[in-house]
Design a protein around this motif. Sequence first.
Motif, short mmCIF file in Angstrom:
data_model
loop_
_atom_site.label_atom_id
_atom_site.label_comp_id
_atom_site.label_asym_id
_atom_site.label_seq_id
_atom_site.Cartn_x
_atom_site.Cartn_y
_atom_site.Cartn_z
N LYS A 162 0.83 -1.21 0.00
CA LYS A 162 0.00 0.00 0.00
C LYS A 162 0.86 1.26 0.00
O LYS A 162 0.61 2.20 -0.77
CB LYS A 162 -0.93 0.01 1.22
N LEU A 193 -4.45 0.30 -6.26
CA LEU A 193 -5.23 1.02 -5.25
C LEU A 193 -6.56 1.51 -5.81
O LEU A 193 -6.63 1.99 -6.94
CB LEU A 193 -4.44 2.25 -4.75
N ASP A 196 -7.78 4.35 -1.86
CA ASP A 196 -6.75 4.16 -0.83
C ASP A 196 -6.78 2.76 -0.23
O ASP A 196 -6.21 2.53 0.84
CB ASP A 196 -6.89 5.20 0.29
N VAL A 198 -5.91 -1.39 -1.05
CA VAL A 198 -5.20 -2.27 -1.97
C VAL A 198 -6.12 -3.35 -2.48
O VAL A 198 -6.83 -4.01 -1.71
CB VAL A 198 -3.98 -2.92 -1.29
#
Length: 276
Positions: A162, A193, A196, A198
């Motif tokens: 991430k 992404l 925000d 993953v």
Amino acid sequence: MAQTLLIEDLSVVGSVSLSIAMPVMAAFGIQSANLPSMLLSTHTGGFGTPESLAITTTFKKFRQHWQRAQVQFEHVLIGYLGKDRKIYQEIASFLKENRPNLVLLDPAFADQGQLYHGMSMTVVEDYLRLCKYAQVLLPNLTEACYLVGKSVPKVINEAFIKNLLSDLQAKTAVSCIAITGVTRSDKIGSAYLVNDQVHYVWAPKVSGTFFGTGDLFSSLVFGLLIKQEKFPVALKLANEWTSKAVKEASKHEQRDPRLGVATQSVLAKILTYEGK
């Protein structure tokens, strides 16, 4: 006259790079213009050091002819460019002049935690400059780390992925980014992404060496995006079809693995794809 342009190496022997991208585009019904960044006697996997001929000295003349002929490029796929900095400068100038609607950048300079043989850190800077013109970026895990100045850790968890994706977005400003070659137990795939968070596309790991799978994946993503698929859908379909090609290749014990992944099953899949 708008065209789709493919810029990456062409190996006389071995199904990788342009040898894969050209038939994939044709199967999608996309007529491509094909510019070898260099011509190689073989690809670099298993044949020893190939003989090569670079396009660097003539690319500027090509660009000038395209301008005279009023040839424009709407979609551009960029892959392996080698280590000569001049080709990166020429391509950057070309992209600045043309401003294509879609530029997919599939950087090719590192894997397994290190730079390819003969590559230096200047190639990282050169690919970063090309990111300025790209809408899609598909680095493998090692390349992603180099692009943001991180070391490849021994243990890779979701928090690291991430942060790596976030750092890539911040540094490159590319809107669509996926990190390829991410592994987890018996799976391999790509991470990206959304809001925000993953997300992954996974495929089962298959033992063996399959040259050209990354080139196949990026070509499929490129073609699907041209056909107006959303980025997550393009990743999902490209992952499924690449996995199918790997499985088919693994069944043919007599096939020389150096020749690269077999694409027949994927091309058949594309031909039955109806798109949006």
